[in-house]
Write an enzyme that holds these catalytic residues in place. Structure first.
Site, PDB file in Angstrom:
ATOM      1  N   HIS A  21       0.766  -1.135  -0.015  1.00 38.54           N
ATOM      2  CA  HIS A  21      -0.139   0.048   0.025  1.00 38.54           C
ATOM      3  C   HIS A  21       0.768   1.346   0.044  1.00 38.54           C
ATOM      4  O   HIS A  21       0.301   2.342  -0.499  1.00 38.54           O
ATOM      5  CB  HIS A  21      -0.780   0.084   1.330  1.00 38.54           C
ATOM      6  CG  HIS A  21      -2.384   0.152   0.858  1.00 38.54           C
ATOM      7  ND1 HIS A  21      -2.843   0.500  -0.237  1.00 38.54           N
ATOM      8  CD2 HIS A  21      -3.544   0.752   2.073  1.00 38.54           C
ATOM      9  CE1 HIS A  21      -4.157   0.724   0.067  1.00 38.54           C
ATOM     10  NE2 HIS A  21      -4.372   1.002   1.055  1.00 38.54           N
ATOM     11  N   ASN A  67      -7.204   6.538   3.629  1.00 39.00           N
ATOM     12  CA  ASN A  67      -8.542   6.909   3.443  1.00 39.00           C
ATOM     13  C   ASN A  67      -8.703   8.529   3.867  1.00 39.00           C
ATOM     14  O   ASN A  67      -9.649   9.058   3.493  1.00 39.00           O
ATOM     15  CB  ASN A  67      -9.692   6.236   4.254  1.00 39.00           C
ATOM     16  CG  ASN A  67      -9.484   6.310   5.767  1.00 39.00           C
ATOM     17  OD1 ASN A  67      -8.282   6.910   6.126  1.00 39.00           O
ATOM     18  ND2 ASN A  67     -10.410   5.987   6.370  1.00 39.00           N
ATOM     19  N   ASP A  92      -0.965   1.889  -5.508  1.00 39.90           N
ATOM     20  CA  ASP A  92      -0.911   0.730  -5.653  1.00 39.90           C
ATOM     21  C   ASP A  92      -2.220   0.242  -6.328  1.00 39.90           C
ATOM     22  O   ASP A  92      -3.046   0.775  -6.194  1.00 39.90           O
ATOM     23  CB  ASP A  92      -0.695  -0.147  -4.280  1.00 39.90           C
ATOM     24  CG  ASP A  92      -1.873   0.137  -3.395  1.00 39.90           C
ATOM     25  OD1 ASP A  92      -2.066   1.585  -2.994  1.00 39.90           O
ATOM     26  OD2 ASP A  92      -2.658  -0.708  -2.820  1.00 39.90           O
ATOM     27  N   ASN A 113      -9.559   3.057  -1.117  1.00 43.96           N
ATOM     28  CA  ASN A 113      -9.835   4.241  -0.090  1.00 43.96           C
ATOM     29  C   ASN A 113      -9.314   5.574  -0.519  1.00 43.96           C
ATOM     30  O   ASN A 113      -9.807   6.625  -0.181  1.00 43.96           O
ATOM     31  CB  ASN A 113      -9.579   3.754   1.260  1.00 43.96           C
ATOM     32  CG  ASN A 113     -10.647   2.948   1.512  1.00 43.96           C
ATOM     33  OD1 ASN A 113     -11.904   2.846   0.841  1.00 43.96           O
ATOM     34  ND2 ASN A 113     -10.497   1.765   2.389  1.00 43.96           N
TER      35      ASN A 113
END
Length: 188
Positions: A21, A67, A92, A113
């Site tokens: 991520h 997020n 990613d 997100n």
């Protein structure tokens, strides 16, 4: 003078430093190094600027969790009056196999997100994306959300630096192409 904003997505903290991520942070760190600039931490993001042929390339790493990536993106876009068409988000991508790198303009968020928050805060999907394939967990394996928070596999790590360098080259190509298109529009 043209301003561009390149946003690398990731999560803050050592716990997430080498996870799938965080590939956006990893790529921006190498890009900043190539540009000879260093990130400076503000309260909720890290930022640096590089001058490219008289234009400004702003690099941004939001330092809130994934997020909430849209807050910092919106802050810098507003500060420097950068429209979505001059923003590149480095992310990613689980829908691409590991090592596949693709550029994209606009489109949906595919459940990402960080992208969802950026779209919500900018009020637009029409920004550019550099999608770095991190693959998916095997069927019946771990949840995708858990998978992207894992470190890369050992065999992936052997290829990672070359893939990051390739990503940096693609970003530099995007800057050149975008800059040339804007200069042509200005002269027309």
């Amino acid at each position: 003078m043209i301003h561009f904003l390149i946003v690398g997505l990731g999560n803050p903290g050592d716990k997430y430093k080498n996870t799938r991520h965080n590939i956006g942070f990893m790529i921006l760190d190498v890009l900043a190094s190539e540009f000879g600039v260093s990130f400076k931490d503000a309260k909720k993001y890290a930022e640096t600027t590089h001058t490219w042929e008289g234009d400004k390339i702003h690099l941004l790493k939001p330092l809130e969790f994934m997020n909430l990536s849209g807050k910092a993106t919106q802050t810098l876009a507003n500060l420097y009056k950068i429209p979505p068409s001059q923003i590149l988000v480095v992310q990613d991508e689980v829908d691409l196999p590991f090592g596949k790198i693709k550029n994209k303009i606009g489109g949906g968020t595919a459940g990402h997100n960080g992208l969802k928050d950026i779209v919500a805060k900018l009020g637009s999907q029409e920004f550019h994306r550099l999608r770095f394939g991190v693959g998916k967990p095997e069927k019946g394996g771990m949840d995708v959300a858990d998978f992207v928070l894992q470190n890369f596999y050992a065999e992936e790590k052997t290829q990672l630096q070359a893939l990051i360098k390739d990503s940096v080259s693609k970003i530099e190509d995007w800057i050149r192409t975008s800059r040339n298109l804007l200069l042509k529009e200005t002269k027309a």
